[in-house]
Design a protein around this motif. Structure first.
Motif, PDB file in Angstrom:
ATOM      1  N   CYS A 113       1.005  -1.081  -0.069  1.00 34.30           N
ATOM      2  CA  CYS A 113      -0.023  -0.058   0.073  1.00 34.30           C
ATOM      3  C   CYS A 113       0.880   1.133   0.027  1.00 34.30           C
ATOM      4  O   CYS A 113       1.619   1.435   0.951  1.00 34.30           O
ATOM      5  N   PRO A 114       0.978   2.295  -0.910  1.00 30.30           N
ATOM      6  CA  PRO A 114       1.696   3.172  -1.002  1.00 30.30           C
ATOM      7  C   PRO A 114       1.406   4.335   0.081  1.00 30.30           C
ATOM      8  O   PRO A 114       2.434   4.829   0.455  1.00 30.30           O
ATOM      9  N   GLN A 115       0.158   4.341   0.559  1.00 26.84           N
ATOM     10  CA  GLN A 115       0.077   5.210   1.884  1.00 26.84           C
ATOM     11  C   GLN A 115       0.634   4.560   3.222  1.00 26.84           C
ATOM     12  O   GLN A 115       1.308   5.282   3.911  1.00 26.84           O
ATOM     13  N   ALA A 116       0.573   3.394   3.260  1.00 29.71           N
ATOM     14  CA  ALA A 116       1.253   2.638   4.464  1.00 29.71           C
ATOM     15  C   ALA A 116       2.663   2.689   4.328  1.00 29.71           C
ATOM     16  O   ALA A 116       3.566   2.883   5.261  1.00 29.71           O
ATOM     17  N   LEU A 117       3.007   2.542   2.870  1.00 26.75           N
ATOM     18  CA  LEU A 117       4.674   2.764   2.669  1.00 26.75           C
ATOM     19  C   LEU A 117       5.191   4.104   3.290  1.00 26.75           C
ATOM     20  O   LEU A 117       6.271   4.076   3.909  1.00 26.75           O
ATOM     21  N   GLU A 118       4.565   5.067   2.687  1.00 28.23           N
ATOM     22  CA  GLU A 118       4.908   6.364   3.044  1.00 28.23           C
ATOM     23  C   GLU A 118       5.033   6.531   4.326  1.00 28.23           C
ATOM     24  O   GLU A 118       5.822   7.175   5.263  1.00 28.23           O
ATOM     25  N   GLU A 119       4.011   6.236   5.175  1.00 29.92           N
ATOM     26  CA  GLU A 119       3.656   6.322   6.660  1.00 29.92           C
ATOM     27  C   GLU A 119       5.018   5.668   7.420  1.00 29.92           C
ATOM     28  O   GLU A 119       5.552   6.211   8.302  1.00 29.92           O
ATOM     29  N   ALA A 120       5.249   4.370   6.843  1.00 31.23           N
ATOM     30  CA  ALA A 120       6.431   3.704   7.522  1.00 31.23           C
ATOM     31  C   ALA A 120       7.621   4.286   7.175  1.00 31.23           C
ATOM     32  O   ALA A 120       8.430   4.602   8.348  1.00 31.23           O
ATOM     33  N   ILE A 121       7.898   5.040   6.068  1.00 33.61           N
ATOM     34  CA  ILE A 121       9.215   5.649   5.643  1.00 33.61           C
ATOM     35  C   ILE A 121       9.494   6.913   6.643  1.00 33.61           C
ATOM     36  O   ILE A 121      10.257   6.866   7.259  1.00 33.61           O
ATOM     37  N   LYS A 122       8.456   7.662   6.915  1.00 40.36           N
ATOM     38  CA  LYS A 122       8.430   8.826   7.597  1.00 40.36           C
ATOM     39  C   LYS A 122       8.694   8.402   8.970  1.00 40.36           C
ATOM     40  O   LYS A 122       9.338   9.087   9.655  1.00 40.36           O
ATOM     41  N   ASP A 123       7.834   7.496   9.484  1.00 44.57           N
ATOM     42  CA  ASP A 123       7.731   7.003  11.069  1.00 44.57           C
ATOM     43  C   ASP A 123       9.400   6.543  11.202  1.00 44.57           C
ATOM     44  O   ASP A 123      10.015   7.022  12.250  1.00 44.57           O
ATOM     45  N   ARG A 124       9.948   5.752  10.460  1.00 46.00           N
ATOM     46  CA  ARG A 124      11.141   5.241  10.647  1.00 46.00           C
ATOM     47  C   ARG A 124      12.358   6.247  10.551  1.00 46.00           C
ATOM     48  O   ARG A 124      13.125   6.144  11.498  1.00 46.00           O
ATOM     49  N   MET A 125      12.177   7.344   9.729  1.00 49.07           N
ATOM     50  CA  MET A 125      13.091   8.432   9.796  1.00 49.07           C
ATOM     51  C   MET A 125      12.911   9.275  11.038  1.00 49.07           C
ATOM     52  O   MET A 125      14.129   9.677  11.304  1.00 49.07           O
TER      53      MET A 125
END
Length: 377
Positions: A113-125
């Motif tokens: 899921c692109p939305q969940a993917l971006e959420e994961a990237i932002k949160d890990r960063m």
């Protein structure tokens, strides 16, 4: 009545495989390398468009492992991985001492899921851990949302590894799966759309990348008259015998895809009048799926309380193999502590989804048996 086992996806030979294998015996190329290996690589390169160097390897898992190494993943890193997939997509992350970060699917292609993917990237960063790579899977041959996923990988400058183990021959807007990311991974396991009995390949972007992959896959031996090693290497090269099988299989790849797509059409017609059952389909004309496996989702509320497990057992009683969709990685005991981002899409698909016999070698009699069981059920 014929009650021979109907398999989910069994090997389907084309006829010329033995010719290439016999040539290997006749020339005594019964060795890890030889003309069939380079020939198979060339066949794959030409099939994918002629612009992407390919290294033939012992398995798709080996290809994923090398892709992660070449993406710079090391101990302590984090790698984002689609949760709904086979465990081989995630295991190589752990081989390297890194942590998998699992992401939910979206309901259209069943892929990351692109939305969940971006959420994961932002949160890990935000937590001080920028992901070292993204592994996105073309599940059951269906291309993921290519433009959205590629855009995110580029926007955050994270290498994208395409797990195309199930998607050889699938394409999006005319471009083959495995050629969108920084690396692509193919599998030729016995149940795949073509097989080398066991094998895989790494699709690269440059000849230098392929050369480095081959170097790592052949025990990372330095250029010296003696055995000298400055890097950790692996025994990951495909054998010349197995590559011979692959050369014969490449000759029938397109016909195998056409037959798998015909099976998807068969199930679409079979379930057309049955409420509560949805056959997995391409979302638009931009998508071309090889339909390695045809899958359905069963809504028990519309099926008199019957669910996908009831159907699986009915098929099993008739000696017909079917299988639930991949159990998401974030639900697997071995990955219980891994972070997860998204909702319940993958979980719901696992609960309600079933893969049906989809082989390119299924007969009219096989289809009649499947039809009788499903209609009776």
């Amino acid at each position: 009545m014929n009650n021979t086992k109907i398999w989910l996806s069994s090997p389907h030979m084309g006829g010329n495989e033995q010719k290439y294998v016999q040539e290997a015996f006749d020339t005594n190329w019964v060795a890890p390398l030889g003309p069939n290996v380079s020939g198979f690589e060339s066949d794959l390169e030409q099939y994918l468009g002629g612009h992407y160097p390919v290294a033939a390897l012992s398995s798709g898992t080996a290809a994923l492992h090398l892709a992660l190494i070449m993406a710079g993943v090391t101990t302590g890193d984090e790698v984002i991985c689609q949760s709904m997939t086979f465990s081989a997509s995630a295991n190589p992350i752990v081989y390297l001492g890194a942590t998998p970060i699992f992401v939910d699917s979206e309901p259209v292609t069943w892929n990351i899921c692109p939305q969940a993917l971006e959420e994961a990237i932002k949160d890990r960063m935000a937590k001080g851990k920028k992901p070292k790579a993204i592994i996105a899977v073309h599940l059951y041959g269906m291309p993921f949302q290519v433009e959205a996923v590629v855009a995110l990988a580029r926007a955050y400058d994270i290498p994208l590894i395409e797990d195309s183990a199930e998607a050889l021959g699938s394409h999006y807007k005319g471009q083959f799966c495995g050629t969108f990311g920084d690396f692509g991974v193919l599998s030729f396991n016995g149940n795949k759309i073509i097989t080398t009995s066991g094998g895989g390949a790494l699709v690269c972007r440059t000849t230098a990348q392929k050369d480095h992959a081959v170097f790592l896959a052949t025990q990372a031996r330095d250029a010296a008259p003696h055995y000298q090693h400055s890097h950790i290497g692996y025994n990951y090269r495909l054998s010349n015998i197995c590559a011979g099988i692959g050369r014969g299989q490449m000759e029938v790849l397109n016909s195998h895809i056409a037959l798998r797509r015909k099976m998807n059409e068969f199930y679409t017609n079979l379930f057309e009048s049955k409420a509560g059952v949805r056959v997995f389909q391409e979302p638009s004309a931009d998508y071309f799926c090889n339909f390695w496996l045809t899958a359905i989702v069963v809504d028990s509320a519309q099926c008199q309380g019957k669910n996908r497990e009831d159907l699986r057992l009915a098929l099993e009683a008739a000696n017909i193999e079917s299988r639930p969709l991949w159990k998401p990685m974030h639900l697997q005991p071995v990955f219980a502590s891994a972070p997860y981002y998204g909702g319940k899409v993958a979980e719901q698909l696992f609960d309600d989804g079933l893969c049906l016999p989809s082989g390119s070698n299924l007969t009219d009699n096989d289809c009649e048996r499947i039809t009788r069981v499903i209609n009776s059920f």
